[in-house]
Design a protein around this motif. Sequence first.
Motif, PDB file in Angstrom:
ATOM      1  N   GLY A   1       0.820  -1.207   0.000  1.00 50.37           N
ATOM      2  CA  GLY A   1       0.000   0.000   0.000  1.00 50.37           C
ATOM      3  C   GLY A   1       0.852   1.254   0.000  1.00 50.37           C
ATOM      4  O   GLY A   1       0.535   2.232  -0.680  1.00 50.37           O
ATOM      5  N   SER A   2       1.955   1.232   0.732  1.00 53.43           N
ATOM      6  CA  SER A   2       2.856   2.395   0.780  1.00 53.43           C
ATOM      7  C   SER A   2       3.476   2.676  -0.586  1.00 53.43           C
ATOM      8  O   SER A   2       3.601   3.841  -0.982  1.00 53.43           O
ATOM      9  N   GLN A   3       3.881   1.624  -1.292  1.00 57.42           N
ATOM     10  CA  GLN A   3       4.440   1.823  -2.639  1.00 57.42           C
ATOM     11  C   GLN A   3       3.412   2.477  -3.547  1.00 57.42           C
ATOM     12  O   GLN A   3       3.730   3.401  -4.292  1.00 57.42           O
ATOM     13  N   ILE A   4       2.189   1.983  -3.501  1.00 57.42           N
ATOM     14  CA  ILE A   4       1.128   2.521  -4.360  1.00 57.42           C
ATOM     15  C   ILE A   4       0.814   3.956  -3.974  1.00 57.42           C
ATOM     16  O   ILE A   4       0.709   4.833  -4.823  1.00 57.42           O
ATOM     17  N   PHE A   5       0.665   4.215  -2.690  1.00 60.64           N
ATOM     18  CA  PHE A   5       0.289   5.548  -2.241  1.00 60.64           C
ATOM     19  C   PHE A   5       1.383   6.567  -2.535  1.00 60.64           C
ATOM     20  O   PHE A   5       1.107   7.664  -3.021  1.00 60.64           O
ATOM     21  N   ASN A   6       2.638   6.209  -2.242  1.00 57.91           N
ATOM     22  CA  ASN A   6       3.740   7.162  -2.381  1.00 57.91           C
ATOM     23  C   ASN A   6       4.239   7.347  -3.802  1.00 57.91           C
ATOM     24  O   ASN A   6       4.700   8.430  -4.151  1.00 57.91           O
ATOM     25  N   ASN A   7       4.176   6.303  -4.619  1.00 57.19           N
ATOM     26  CA  ASN A   7       4.682   6.428  -5.981  1.00 57.19           C
ATOM     27  C   ASN A   7       3.953   5.473  -6.925  1.00 57.19           C
ATOM     28  O   ASN A   7       4.538   4.499  -7.400  1.00 57.19           O
ATOM     29  N   PRO A   8       2.680   5.750  -7.199  1.00 58.04           N
ATOM     30  CA  PRO A   8       1.913   4.839  -8.050  1.00 58.04           C
ATOM     31  C   PRO A   8       2.474   4.726  -9.463  1.00 58.04           C
ATOM     32  O   PRO A   8       2.427   3.657 -10.066  1.00 58.04           O
ATOM     33  N   CYS A   9       3.056   5.804  -9.967  1.00 57.70           N
ATOM     34  CA  CYS A   9       3.587   5.763 -11.335  1.00 57.70           C
ATOM     35  C   CYS A   9       4.775   4.809 -11.451  1.00 57.70           C
ATOM     36  O   CYS A   9       4.932   4.128 -12.461  1.00 57.70           O
ATOM     37  N   GLU A  10       5.599   4.755 -10.420  1.00 58.01           N
ATOM     38  CA  GLU A  10       6.732   3.814 -10.434  1.00 58.01           C
ATOM     39  C   GLU A  10       6.221   2.372 -10.459  1.00 58.01           C
ATOM     40  O   GLU A  10       6.765   1.531 -11.172  1.00 58.01           O
ATOM     41  N   CYS A  11       5.172   2.095  -9.697  1.00 56.73           N
ATOM     42  CA  CYS A  11       4.587   0.750  -9.698  1.00 56.73           C
ATOM     43  C   CYS A  11       4.040   0.402 -11.079  1.00 56.73           C
ATOM     44  O   CYS A  11       4.270  -0.692 -11.596  1.00 56.73           O
TER      45      CYS A  11
END
Length: 163
Positions: free
Chosen positions: A135-145
């Motif tokens: 969730g932190s990856q998605i919230f903080n940098n969704p474009c990178e995901c």
Amino acid sequence: FDTLCYRAKEIIFNVLENSELCEKLHQLKLHKKLSTLSPIEQIFFVAFSAFSLFENECNFHFKVQKEILVDNKKYIADFYVDRATYKDFEIDLKNPIIIELDGFDYHSNKEQMNYDYEREQDLQLAGYKIMRFTGSQIFNNPCECVMKVYKYVLDTTIKEKRD
């Protein structure tokens, strides 16, 4: 639009700030299931959809909350990709990709983690590729995901095209 979490709305507003992108924004269709998704799923969906508007070389088709049956067990994939368009070629991926988003509240207890591991093993044995984001990856940098998913799909698509 009103049912989206604020971070998903923020992504849309960032796209709107660039006047060149406004012309393409009308292509972003808010999926009917969007209001039933968790906030991180909404964020990923909006980032994924917005990115696909501007990627001309490789686009892929994804399904939201796809039901998958493996050995009489029913699983629901957060996102599911089984086809890609690379330039003018439609390609069915040999190993469909399941994208799972793990929010802390739901995926942090021991029972849920054990279920997640068993589920992932069943799906991998059935031939699916699993990509997991916190969730932190998605919230903080969704474009990178989203870029990681695109890179994997593009690499897979090019490899399958050569084969």
